[in-house]
Design a protein around this motif. Structure first.
Motif, PDB file in Angstrom:
ATOM      1  N   ARG A  21       0.836  -1.206   0.000  1.00 30.53           N
ATOM      2  CA  ARG A  21       0.000   0.000   0.000  1.00 30.53           C
ATOM      3  C   ARG A  21       0.871   1.257   0.000  1.00 30.53           C
ATOM      4  N   VAL A  22       1.907   1.240   0.818  1.00 27.46           N
ATOM      5  CA  VAL A  22       2.810   2.394   0.892  1.00 27.46           C
ATOM      6  C   VAL A  22       3.556   2.584  -0.424  1.00 27.46           C
ATOM      7  N   VAL A  23       4.082   1.496  -0.959  1.00 33.11           N
ATOM      8  CA  VAL A  23       4.868   1.565  -2.200  1.00 33.11           C
ATOM      9  C   VAL A  23       4.021   2.062  -3.368  1.00 33.11           C
ATOM     10  N   PHE A  24       2.814   1.535  -3.484  1.00 29.06           N
ATOM     11  CA  PHE A  24       1.961   1.952  -4.597  1.00 29.06           C
ATOM     12  C   PHE A  24       1.528   3.406  -4.457  1.00 29.06           C
TER      13      PHE A  24
ATOM     14  N   ARG B 214       7.889 -11.415 -14.685  1.00 29.66           N
ATOM     15  CA  ARG B 214       7.407 -11.450 -13.297  1.00 29.66           C
ATOM     16  C   ARG B 214       8.550 -11.322 -12.301  1.00 29.66           C
ATOM     17  N   LEU B 215       9.677 -11.932 -12.626  1.00 31.76           N
ATOM     18  CA  LEU B 215      10.853 -11.803 -11.760  1.00 31.76           C
ATOM     19  C   LEU B 215      11.311 -10.346 -11.710  1.00 31.76           C
ATOM     20  N   LYS B 216      11.325  -9.687 -12.853  1.00 31.23           N
ATOM     21  CA  LYS B 216      11.725  -8.270 -12.894  1.00 31.23           C
ATOM     22  C   LYS B 216      10.781  -7.414 -12.051  1.00 31.23           C
ATOM     23  N   THR B 217       9.500  -7.745 -12.094  1.00 27.61           N
ATOM     24  CA  THR B 217       8.520  -7.000 -11.303  1.00 27.61           C
ATOM     25  C   THR B 217       8.756  -7.198  -9.810  1.00 27.61           C
ATOM     26  N   ILE B 218       8.977  -8.444  -9.410  1.00 27.74           N
ATOM     27  CA  ILE B 218       9.241  -8.736  -7.998  1.00 27.74           C
ATOM     28  C   ILE B 218      10.497  -8.001  -7.538  1.00 27.74           C
ATOM     29  N   LYS B 219      11.534  -8.004  -8.367  1.00 29.94           N
ATOM     30  CA  LYS B 219      12.771  -7.302  -8.024  1.00 29.94           C
ATOM     31  C   LYS B 219      12.527  -5.800  -7.880  1.00 29.94           C
TER      32      LYS B 219
ATOM     33  N   TYR C  54       2.286  -4.351 -11.205  1.00 31.47           N
ATOM     34  CA  TYR C  54       3.068  -4.682 -10.004  1.00 31.47           C
ATOM     35  C   TYR C  54       2.177  -5.353  -8.956  1.00 31.47           C
ATOM     36  N   SER C  55       0.982  -4.807  -8.780  1.00 25.44           N
ATOM     37  CA  SER C  55       0.051  -5.329  -7.784  1.00 25.44           C
ATOM     38  C   SER C  55      -0.352  -6.768  -8.121  1.00 25.44           C
ATOM     39  N   TYR C  56      -0.662  -7.014  -9.390  1.00 27.62           N
ATOM     40  CA  TYR C  56      -1.090  -8.353  -9.807  1.00 27.62           C
ATOM     41  C   TYR C  56       0.002  -9.385  -9.543  1.00 27.62           C
ATOM     42  N   VAL C  57       1.224  -9.065  -9.988  1.00 30.71           N
ATOM     43  CA  VAL C  57       2.326 -10.026  -9.863  1.00 30.71           C
ATOM     44  C   VAL C  57       2.686 -10.273  -8.400  1.00 30.71           C
TER      45      VAL C  57
ATOM     46  N   LYS D 204       0.345 -14.992  -2.718  1.00 27.92           N
ATOM     47  CA  LYS D 204      -0.728 -15.994  -2.680  1.00 27.92           C
ATOM     48  C   LYS D 204      -0.157 -17.403  -2.811  1.00 27.92           C
ATOM     49  N   ILE D 205       0.794 -17.574  -3.725  1.00 30.82           N
ATOM     50  CA  ILE D 205       1.370 -18.894  -3.977  1.00 30.82           C
ATOM     51  C   ILE D 205       2.341 -19.303  -2.859  1.00 30.82           C
ATOM     52  N   THR D 206       3.118 -18.344  -2.361  1.00 29.13           N
ATOM     53  CA  THR D 206       4.107 -18.672  -1.323  1.00 29.13           C
ATOM     54  C   THR D 206       3.518 -18.663   0.084  1.00 29.13           C
TER      55      THR D 206
END
Length: 325
Positions: free
Chosen positions: A39-42, A99-104, A58-61, A67-69
């Motif tokens: 929430r803060v980051v967005f 997706r990895l780039k987004t997480i990073k 970003y939010s979706y990924v 959710k998965i982890t």
């Protein structure tokens, strides 16, 4: 109190304050949930001008990641959890890389906010064989423009859009966000501010007499349509009902769909917005423009991206180098 005692007294207070501050930071790290951090980051991204589409992506990924982890707290995110996510998702390697780039990117913002101490994700890599997309052939673009019926509003609109992308190299998304203020007909140029460009930098691109006249005609037709449907915007590319062609939740728009339809209808295999943009770059190269100039015209932040657009084969490189021998 002596001078030395005062110094020691001040030092003692400062040290206690530092200890309290560090303890507070550690408490925040231990208690901060990923949901709270996002929430803060967005909010920060929104304030600094990030596009809504980027924030949504970003939010979706990242929400899919937690959710998965099953992770809850920021402090629980580690290398193993990222690999767990990458192993679980059943997507193409290119999608996995995105997706990895987004997480990073999100984790880097966590780091900037001091919620994470080390960039443990830096060495996580996914290797893929990149397929270089080719440029549209100039002859195919010319054929397409002769086949489109310019007597209709949509046909004329499509023709202007195709020519504008081919002669300026602007992205399809930028095309849909163009306003009349971006068209300088007197000086025959596009004046593009950061609001419509991916890299948020100002860019000025020249247009020729033919394109300037077509844009003038299009703007006049737009005024009639907006008046009929009581629309108050000043988009340059609109639908026949007076709406803007871009959709907020999609990277495609009406022009993109039309290009797909034309490609199927006329059997032109490489007619799409990206191929036309690459054709612009290749055309500049063939006319003698250097890579640095082409990169600037395309609005690329990294010149290596431009070299991929140019898709030079070995013979082309050899022939070009021969001129300098």
């Amino acid at each position: 109190m002596s001078k030395n005692n005062r110094k020691h007294g001040i030092f003692a207070v400062d040290q206690r304050f530092t200890d309290i501050t560090l303890q507070s930071i550690n408490d925040v790290r231990n208690a901060l949930t990923i949901e709270q951090a996002l929430r803060v980051v967005f909010k920060q991204m929104d304030i600094t001008g990030s596009r809504p589409r980027t924030i949504e992506s970003y939010s979706y990924v990242f929400n899919d990641f937690i959710k998965i982890t099953g992770l809850i707290y920021v402090e629980d995110i580690d290398v193993d959890s990222i690999y767990e996510y990458l192993n679980e998702i059943n997507v193409a390697k290119t999608t996995k890389l995105l997706r990895l780039k987004t997480i990073k990117a999100v984790l880097s913002r966590f780091f900037d906010n001091r919620w994470i101490e080390h960039k443990f994700w830096k060495n996580i890599q996914i290797k893929i064989d990149k397929q270089v997309k080719t440029a549209a052939n100039e002859s195919d673009i010319e054929i397409l423009l002769t086949l489109i019926d310019r007597s209709s509003f949509i046909g004329f609109l499509d023709s202007v859009a195709i020519l504008l992308m081919y002669k300026t190299g602007i992205r399809i998304r930028t095309l849909g966000e163009l306003r009349e203020r971006h068209i300088d007909l007197e000086n025959k140029a596009l004046d593009l501010d950061g609001a419509v460009l991916k890299n948020r930098e100002y860019l000025k691109l020249p247009i020729d007499d033919q394109l300037a006249e077509m844009l003038r005609t299009l703007i006049q037709q737009n005024a009639k349509i907006r008046k009929k449907y009581k629309k108050r915007h000043d988009y340059v590319f609109i639908t026949q009902n007076g709406l803007g062609i871009n959709r907020s939740n999609s990277s495609t728009n009406a022009i993109s769909k039309q290009l797909t339809r034309y490609s199927r209808m006329y059997g032109l295999k490489n007619i799409n917005a990206h191929a036309i943009r690459r054709a612009f770059a290749k055309n500049l190269l063939n006319k003698g423009a250097n890579v640095a100039l082409i990169s600037k015209a395309l609005g690329h932040a990294d010149i290596s991206t431009t070299t991929q657009y140019l898709d030079l084969n070995k013979e082309e490189v050899a022939n070009s180098l021969r001129e300098y021998l």
